[in-house]
Design a protein around this motif. Sequence first.
Motif, PDB file in Angstrom:
ATOM      1  N   THR A  76      24.923  50.109  25.433  1.00 50.28           N
ATOM      2  CA  THR A  76      24.569  48.697  25.409  1.00 50.28           C
ATOM      3  C   THR A  76      25.643  47.896  24.685  1.00 50.28           C
ATOM      4  O   THR A  76      26.225  48.378  23.706  1.00 50.28           O
ATOM      5  CB  THR A  76      23.220  48.510  24.705  1.00 50.28           C
ATOM      6  N   LEU A  77      25.905  46.699  25.162  1.00 54.07           N
ATOM      7  CA  LEU A  77      26.798  45.768  24.485  1.00 54.07           C
ATOM      8  C   LEU A  77      26.000  44.507  24.180  1.00 54.07           C
ATOM      9  O   LEU A  77      25.643  43.749  25.086  1.00 54.07           O
ATOM     10  CB  LEU A  77      28.011  45.431  25.348  1.00 54.07           C
ATOM     11  N   GLN A  78      25.682  44.322  22.915  1.00 53.61           N
ATOM     12  CA  GLN A  78      24.982  43.117  22.469  1.00 53.61           C
ATOM     13  C   GLN A  78      26.031  42.061  22.146  1.00 53.61           C
ATOM     14  O   GLN A  78      26.887  42.290  21.293  1.00 53.61           O
ATOM     15  CB  GLN A  78      24.120  43.419  21.249  1.00 53.61           C
ATOM     16  N   MET A  79      25.944  40.934  22.822  1.00 52.17           N
ATOM     17  CA  MET A  79      26.938  39.878  22.657  1.00 52.17           C
ATOM     18  C   MET A  79      26.263  38.645  22.063  1.00 52.17           C
ATOM     19  O   MET A  79      25.377  38.064  22.693  1.00 52.17           O
ATOM     20  CB  MET A  79      27.579  39.548  24.006  1.00 52.17           C
ATOM     21  N   ASN A  80      26.665  38.266  20.873  1.00 50.00           N
ATOM     22  CA  ASN A  80      26.118  37.103  20.188  1.00 50.00           C
ATOM     23  C   ASN A  80      27.204  36.051  19.988  1.00 50.00           C
ATOM     24  O   ASN A  80      28.396  36.341  20.103  1.00 50.00           O
ATOM     25  CB  ASN A  80      25.544  37.515  18.836  1.00 50.00           C
ATOM     26  N   SER A  81      26.774  34.848  19.693  1.00 44.32           N
ATOM     27  CA  SER A  81      27.715  33.745  19.432  1.00 44.32           C
ATOM     28  C   SER A  81      28.760  33.648  20.537  1.00 44.32           C
ATOM     29  O   SER A  81      29.963  33.550  20.273  1.00 44.32           O
ATOM     30  CB  SER A  81      28.394  33.945  18.071  1.00 44.32           C
ATOM     31  N   LEU A  82      28.285  33.662  21.763  1.00 38.62           N
ATOM     32  CA  LEU A  82      29.200  33.679  22.899  1.00 38.62           C
ATOM     33  C   LEU A  82      29.999  32.387  22.993  1.00 38.62           C
ATOM     34  O   LEU A  82      29.508  31.300  22.662  1.00 38.62           O
ATOM     35  CB  LEU A  82      28.418  33.920  24.188  1.00 38.62           C
ATOM     36  N   LYS A  83      31.231  32.548  23.446  1.00 35.24           N
ATOM     37  CA  LYS A  83      32.152  31.435  23.610  1.00 35.24           C
ATOM     38  C   LYS A  83      32.567  31.334  25.078  1.00 35.24           C
ATOM     39  O   LYS A  83      32.466  32.315  25.818  1.00 35.24           O
ATOM     40  CB  LYS A  83      33.401  31.654  22.744  1.00 35.24           C
ATOM     41  N   SER A  84      33.083  30.196  25.454  1.00 30.39           N
ATOM     42  CA  SER A  84      33.505  30.018  26.852  1.00 30.39           C
ATOM     43  C   SER A  84      34.588  31.025  27.228  1.00 30.39           C
ATOM     44  O   SER A  84      34.654  31.472  28.375  1.00 30.39           O
ATOM     45  CB  SER A  84      33.983  28.596  27.083  1.00 30.39           C
ATOM     46  N   GLU A  85      35.402  31.407  26.254  1.00 32.67           N
ATOM     47  CA  GLU A  85      36.471  32.366  26.544  1.00 32.67           C
ATOM     48  C   GLU A  85      35.956  33.785  26.740  1.00 32.67           C
ATOM     49  O   GLU A  85      36.732  34.679  27.071  1.00 32.67           O
ATOM     50  CB  GLU A  85      37.538  32.344  25.448  1.00 32.67           C
ATOM     51  N   ASP A  86      34.679  34.015  26.537  1.00 39.59           N
ATOM     52  CA  ASP A  86      34.078  35.317  26.831  1.00 39.59           C
ATOM     53  C   ASP A  86      33.710  35.437  28.314  1.00 39.59           C
ATOM     54  O   ASP A  86      33.303  36.522  28.755  1.00 39.59           O
ATOM     55  CB  ASP A  86      32.821  35.543  25.987  1.00 39.59           C
ATOM     56  N   THR A  87      33.831  34.353  29.045  1.00 48.26           N
ATOM     57  CA  THR A  87      33.516  34.386  30.474  1.00 48.26           C
ATOM     58  C   THR A  87      34.434  35.362  31.200  1.00 48.26           C
ATOM     59  O   THR A  87      35.654  35.263  31.103  1.00 48.26           O
ATOM     60  CB  THR A  87      33.662  32.984  31.083  1.00 48.26           C
ATOM     61  N   ALA A  88      33.827  36.317  31.898  1.00 47.23           N
ATOM     62  CA  ALA A  88      34.593  37.356  32.585  1.00 47.23           C
ATOM     63  C   ALA A  88      33.627  38.265  33.329  1.00 47.23           C
ATOM     64  O   ALA A  88      32.405  38.185  33.144  1.00 47.23           O
ATOM     65  CB  ALA A  88      35.409  38.178  31.587  1.00 47.23           C
ATOM     66  N   VAL A  89      34.200  39.142  34.135  1.00 49.18           N
ATOM     67  CA  VAL A  89      33.445  40.259  34.676  1.00 49.18           C
ATOM     68  C   VAL A  89      33.585  41.411  33.692  1.00 49.18           C
ATOM     69  O   VAL A  89      34.702  41.769  33.315  1.00 49.18           O
ATOM     70  CB  VAL A  89      33.944  40.676  36.070  1.00 49.18           C
ATOM     71  N   TYR A  90      32.464  41.955  33.273  1.00 49.98           N
ATOM     72  CA  TYR A  90      32.454  43.028  32.290  1.00 49.98           C
ATOM     73  C   TYR A  90      32.210  44.365  32.983  1.00 49.98           C
ATOM     74  O   TYR A  90      31.310  44.488  33.829  1.00 49.98           O
ATOM     75  CB  TYR A  90      31.364  42.770  31.250  1.00 49.98           C
ATOM     76  N   TYR A  91      33.007  45.348  32.600  1.00 47.21           N
ATOM     77  CA  TYR A  91      32.922  46.679  33.184  1.00 47.21           C
ATOM     78  C   TYR A  91      32.653  47.705  32.091  1.00 47.21           C
ATOM     79  O   TYR A  91      33.260  47.648  31.023  1.00 47.21           O
ATOM     80  CB  TYR A  91      34.236  47.052  33.872  1.00 47.21           C
ATOM     81  N   CYS A  92      31.782  48.649  32.391  1.00 49.70           N
ATOM     82  CA  CYS A  92      31.661  49.791  31.492  1.00 49.70           C
ATOM     83  C   CYS A  92      32.492  50.931  32.058  1.00 49.70           C
ATOM     84  O   CYS A  92      32.715  51.012  33.275  1.00 49.70           O
ATOM     85  CB  CYS A  92      30.207  50.216  31.297  1.00 49.70           C
ATOM     86  N   ALA A  93      32.969  51.782  31.175  1.00 45.45           N
ATOM     87  CA  ALA A  93      33.829  52.889  31.568  1.00 45.45           C
ATOM     88  C   ALA A  93      33.506  54.105  30.728  1.00 45.45           C
ATOM     89  O   ALA A  93      33.022  53.988  29.603  1.00 45.45           O
ATOM     90  CB  ALA A  93      35.291  52.504  31.416  1.00 45.45           C
ATOM     91  N   SER A  94      33.829  55.264  31.277  1.00 47.34           N
ATOM     92  CA  SER A  94      33.525  56.523  30.615  1.00 47.34           C
ATOM     93  C   SER A  94      34.720  57.474  30.652  1.00 47.34           C
ATOM     94  O   SER A  94      35.429  57.548  31.664  1.00 47.34           O
ATOM     95  CB  SER A  94      32.320  57.177  31.304  1.00 47.34           C
ATOM     96  N   ALA A  95      34.936  58.159  29.547  1.00 51.09           N
ATOM     97  CA  ALA A  95      35.916  59.242  29.469  1.00 51.09           C
ATOM     98  C   ALA A  95      35.174  60.486  29.006  1.00 51.09           C
ATOM     99  O   ALA A  95      34.236  60.380  28.224  1.00 51.09           O
ATOM    100  CB  ALA A  95      37.020  58.892  28.486  1.00 51.09           C
TER     101      ALA A  95
END
Length: 115
Positions: A76-95
């Motif tokens: 899980t990624l909890q994102m608080n105090s979001l800003k306009s510059e956080d706008t994006a497509v977010y991807y999870c990845a695994s190694a």
Amino acid sequence: QLQASGGGLVQAGGSLRLSCAASGRTLSSSRMGWFRQAPGKEREFVAAITWRGTSYADSVKGRFTISRDNAKNTVTLQMNSLKSEDTAVYYCASAKDVYSSYDYWGQGTQVTVSS
């Protein structure tokens, strides 16, 4: 296989919670990460978690928190105090472990922060 969810539209200062469900790999021994890609920009690292601990990009430190539930095999990624510059497509990845490169990627989830 990774399945990301939880993106959406939120106002600046708000919060969102992204989830990544994994199958075929045990998260407890894996390195899991979140990356993001904004329009016209390269993909960038956001956060990662291993058995050693967590790491964050400077731009999100103190605002985002990565965690995992080994029983549910989710990250899980909890994102608080979001800003306009956080706008994006977010991807999870695994190694497969802390020494390996990311080799499994989720399909991405859109996060849009309105100012």
